[in-house]
Design a protein around this motif. Structure first.
Motif, PDB file in Angstrom:
ATOM      1  N   ASP A 107       0.831  -1.210   0.000  1.00 17.90           N
ATOM      2  CA  ASP A 107       0.000   0.000   0.000  1.00 17.90           C
ATOM      3  C   ASP A 107       0.863   1.257   0.000  1.00 17.90           C
ATOM      4  N   ALA A 108       2.002   1.216   0.689  1.00 13.99           N
ATOM      5  CA  ALA A 108       2.917   2.366   0.677  1.00 13.99           C
ATOM      6  C   ALA A 108       3.488   2.577  -0.722  1.00 13.99           C
ATOM      7  N   VAL A 109       3.783   1.490  -1.415  1.00  7.50           N
ATOM      8  CA  VAL A 109       4.280   1.599  -2.794  1.00  7.50           C
ATOM      9  C   VAL A 109       3.218   2.240  -3.681  1.00  7.50           C
ATOM     10  N   THR A 110       1.994   1.739  -3.618  1.00 10.69           N
ATOM     11  CA  THR A 110       0.946   2.267  -4.508  1.00 10.69           C
ATOM     12  C   THR A 110       0.526   3.687  -4.132  1.00 10.69           C
ATOM     13  N   ALA A 111       0.773   4.092  -2.896  1.00 11.10           N
ATOM     14  CA  ALA A 111       0.483   5.471  -2.504  1.00 11.10           C
ATOM     15  C   ALA A 111       1.530   6.448  -3.030  1.00 11.10           C
ATOM     16  N   GLN A 112       2.732   5.954  -3.288  1.00  7.66           N
ATOM     17  CA  GLN A 112       3.836   6.827  -3.692  1.00  7.66           C
ATOM     18  C   GLN A 112       4.152   6.791  -5.182  1.00  7.66           C
ATOM     19  N   PHE A 113       3.741   5.745  -5.866  1.00 10.13           N
ATOM     20  CA  PHE A 113       4.141   5.545  -7.254  1.00 10.13           C
ATOM     21  C   PHE A 113       2.938   5.302  -8.149  1.00 10.13           C
ATOM     22  N   THR A 114       3.065   5.726  -9.399  1.00 15.99           N
ATOM     23  CA  THR A 114       2.063   5.354 -10.394  1.00 15.99           C
ATOM     24  C   THR A 114       2.144   3.846 -10.616  1.00 15.99           C
ATOM     25  N   SER A 115       1.146   3.305 -11.285  1.00 19.52           N
ATOM     26  CA  SER A 115       1.160   1.869 -11.573  1.00 19.52           C
ATOM     27  C   SER A 115       2.382   1.484 -12.395  1.00 19.52           C
ATOM     28  N   GLU A 116       2.742   2.325 -13.379  1.00 18.11           N
ATOM     29  CA  GLU A 116       3.915   2.019 -14.203  1.00 18.11           C
ATOM     30  C   GLU A 116       5.195   2.075 -13.377  1.00 18.11           C
ATOM     31  N   GLU A 117       5.322   3.084 -12.515  1.00 18.87           N
ATOM     32  CA  GLU A 117       6.504   3.169 -11.662  1.00 18.87           C
ATOM     33  C   GLU A 117       6.578   1.973 -10.709  1.00 18.87           C
ATOM     34  N   ALA A 118       5.435   1.580 -10.157  1.00 19.24           N
ATOM     35  CA  ALA A 118       5.408   0.423  -9.257  1.00 19.24           C
ATOM     36  C   ALA A 118       5.830  -0.842  -9.993  1.00 19.24           C
ATOM     37  N   ALA A 119       5.369  -1.000 -11.232  1.00 15.97           N
ATOM     38  CA  ALA A 119       5.761  -2.166 -12.029  1.00 15.97           C
ATOM     39  C   ALA A 119       7.266  -2.165 -12.270  1.00 15.97           C
ATOM     40  N   LEU A 120       7.825  -1.001 -12.527  1.00 14.11           N
ATOM     41  CA  LEU A 120       9.264  -0.901 -12.754  1.00 14.11           C
ATOM     42  C   LEU A 120      10.045  -1.125 -11.462  1.00 14.11           C
ATOM     43  N   LEU A 121       9.492  -0.701 -10.336  1.00 16.40           N
ATOM     44  CA  LEU A 121      10.130  -0.981  -9.053  1.00 16.40           C
ATOM     45  C   LEU A 121      10.187  -2.490  -8.817  1.00 16.40           C
ATOM     46  N   VAL A 122       9.072  -3.170  -9.061  1.00 19.67           N
ATOM     47  CA  VAL A 122       9.038  -4.626  -8.916  1.00 19.67           C
ATOM     48  C   VAL A 122      10.088  -5.265  -9.830  1.00 19.67           C
ATOM     49  N   ALA A 123      10.139  -4.808 -11.072  1.00 17.47           N
ATOM     50  CA  ALA A 123      11.112  -5.353 -12.022  1.00 17.47           C
ATOM     51  C   ALA A 123      12.542  -5.063 -11.579  1.00 17.47           C
ATOM     52  N   GLN A 124      12.790  -3.848 -11.083  1.00 22.14           N
ATOM     53  CA  GLN A 124      14.153  -3.483 -10.663  1.00 22.14           C
ATOM     54  C   GLN A 124      14.618  -4.315  -9.482  1.00 22.14           C
ATOM     55  N   VAL A 125      13.736  -4.523  -8.522  1.00 19.15           N
ATOM     56  CA  VAL A 125      14.106  -5.331  -7.356  1.00 19.15           C
ATOM     57  C   VAL A 125      14.354  -6.781  -7.780  1.00 19.15           C
TER      58      VAL A 125
END
Length: 146
Positions: A107-125
């Motif tokens: 929920d903290a991720v989705t509050a701070q990032f757009t869906s595309e940014e969150a997807a890229l965060l998941v991919a980067q990790v």
């Protein structure tokens, strides 16, 4: 000395790994956040090669020494934004135990990032964890400096 050189022995696979990196970099996820999660995951995974590389890359991007020094204790530090905190919490959870990323962390991720940014965060990790799992067991070493 490394156990083997994946770059030379599996060039097509290595090239695919690099393609993923380039695709992530093209997206809107902030470069500082990308490097911070790479450093933090590499700390947790004990990957000297990746840790060295991403600290140097972060410094080239203008990251401060203090923020790098305090990264292993980021929760106690006042130097990170809410977005960086959300990304670091996600990176830690996904690195330590991928099946246990809590709703609170997500929920903290989705509050701070757009869906595309969150997807890229998941991919980067996921990507840095993959690199750590290639480099650390092969005993990859950073270049000797100074």
């Amino acid at each position: 000395m490394p156990r083997l050189n994946v770059t030379e022995l599996a060039p097509e696979v290595y090239g695919a790994f690099l393609q993923v990196e380039r695709a992530i970099r093209k997206g809107p996820l902030d470069a500082a956040i990308r490097e911070l999660v790479k450093i933090r995951a590499s700390q947790l995974n004990g990957c000297l090669f990746c840790l060295d590389m991403h600290i140097h890359e972060a410094r080239e991007l203008g990251e401060s020494e203090d923020r790098i020094y305090q990264l292993s204790a980021w929760r106690e530090s006042e130097l990170y934004t809410e977005a960086e905190r959300a990304a670091l919490a996600y990176a830690e959870a996904a690195t330590k135990r991928p099946d246990d990323v809590s709703d609170e962390v997500w929920d903290a991720v989705t509050a701070q990032f757009t869906s595309e940014e969150a997807a890229l965060l998941v991919a980067q990790v996921a990507q840095i964890n993959m690199w750590n799992r290639v480099s650390a067991p092969m005993h990859a070493r950073p270049p000797k400096r100074g």
